[in-house]
Design an enzyme around this catalytic site. Sequence first.
Site, PDB file in Angstrom:
ATOM      1  N   TYR A 168       0.431  -1.025  -0.109  1.00 46.15           N
ATOM      2  CA  TYR A 168       0.377  -0.101  -0.290  1.00 46.15           C
ATOM      3  C   TYR A 168       0.829   1.109   0.219  1.00 46.15           C
ATOM      4  O   TYR A 168       1.274   2.035  -1.179  1.00 46.15           O
ATOM      5  CB  TYR A 168      -0.962   0.384   0.800  1.00 46.15           C
ATOM      6  CG  TYR A 168      -1.808   1.200   1.260  1.00 46.15           C
ATOM      7  CD1 TYR A 168      -2.990   0.941   0.421  1.00 46.15           C
ATOM      8  CD2 TYR A 168      -2.062   1.921   1.846  1.00 46.15           C
ATOM      9  CE1 TYR A 168      -4.014   2.253   1.218  1.00 46.15           C
ATOM     10  CE2 TYR A 168      -2.758   3.107   2.884  1.00 46.15           C
ATOM     11  CZ  TYR A 168      -3.605   2.757   1.843  1.00 46.15           C
ATOM     12  OH  TYR A 168      -4.249   3.716   2.232  1.00 46.15           O
ATOM     13  N   LYS A 172       1.132   3.849  -3.046  1.00 42.18           N
ATOM     14  CA  LYS A 172       0.667   5.290  -2.707  1.00 42.18           C
ATOM     15  C   LYS A 172       2.023   6.529  -2.833  1.00 42.18           C
ATOM     16  O   LYS A 172       1.313   7.476  -3.098  1.00 42.18           O
ATOM     17  CB  LYS A 172       0.129   5.789  -0.907  1.00 42.18           C
ATOM     18  CG  LYS A 172      -1.055   5.032  -0.670  1.00 42.18           C
ATOM     19  CD  LYS A 172      -2.273   5.174  -1.884  1.00 42.18           C
ATOM     20  CE  LYS A 172      -3.732   5.179  -1.439  1.00 42.18           C
ATOM     21  NZ  LYS A 172      -4.827   5.484  -2.581  1.00 42.18           N
TER      22      LYS A 172
END
Length: 294
Positions: A168, A172
């Site tokens: 993640y 991001k």
Amino acid sequence: MNGLEGRVAVVTGAGRGIGAGIARLFAQQGAAVVVNDLGVDLDGSGGDAGPAAEVAAEITRAGGSAVADHGDVSRPATGERLVRTAVERFGRLDVLVNAAGILRDRMIFNMSEEEWDDVVRVHLKGHFNTIKPAAAHWRERRGEGGHFRIINFTSVSGLRGAPGQPNYAAAKMGIVGLTYSCANSLARYGVTANAISPVAATRMTASIPSGRKKARTVTEDERAAENVAPVAAYLASEASDWLTGRVIGANGYDVTLYSDPEPLRVLSGSSRWDAAALGESMERLFRPVVTRAR
């Protein structure tokens, strides 16, 4: 006149949480909205057309204009259809908001290739899959004086490096680089690109173990996902032409402008460095800066 009157937006991940709050506020401010949400569980499994349909119906009942889409943003065809739907149903596309995402949390030494690939595919590739057709549409409209907007979503998990979210976090931070690239390449077509880093109470944050959350006590209203929507609404407006290529934090009632990466100290040599001499110079010049930052 409302801030988004007459504008048309695509909002992904708009069936719940932050995305739903953005879609509702956009509609309240006069925008027509394509509400996209696959309706999956946090890990990306399953699928339910209900969340997107419910938000679109709510907007319509309140007198706004919205249409639901149940597509998977990790598929290029979905991005193409979202842009086409906006143009066919509402005549144009002005704003793209990429809020869709999933989680597959695991420490790096326990993470499977599938857990890595799925999160990067939905987040980073999902942003690419919507931005590409939107950018192509805006390129064709060059010369119309449009105030076109890309609003991406990054995370403090990437900006600070969440230990249990390497997939993640990587996706991001990749979105930040993608945002910078789009800001630089699409400015000539009247497009701005920014990324929001939100902190709010959502299904995603509820899934994070308490030991990894900040200890500061906040009110329920301060944690509400709807607090992110005004930031997105301003970025989506024609008034925000001056702001592009930046990361904006939205945490409760606080809105933050993040700095862009920039050199802090530079070691300049007159020839190729000797490793030992370089190490001594790095410790002398760089170490105090790193130590102070901790």
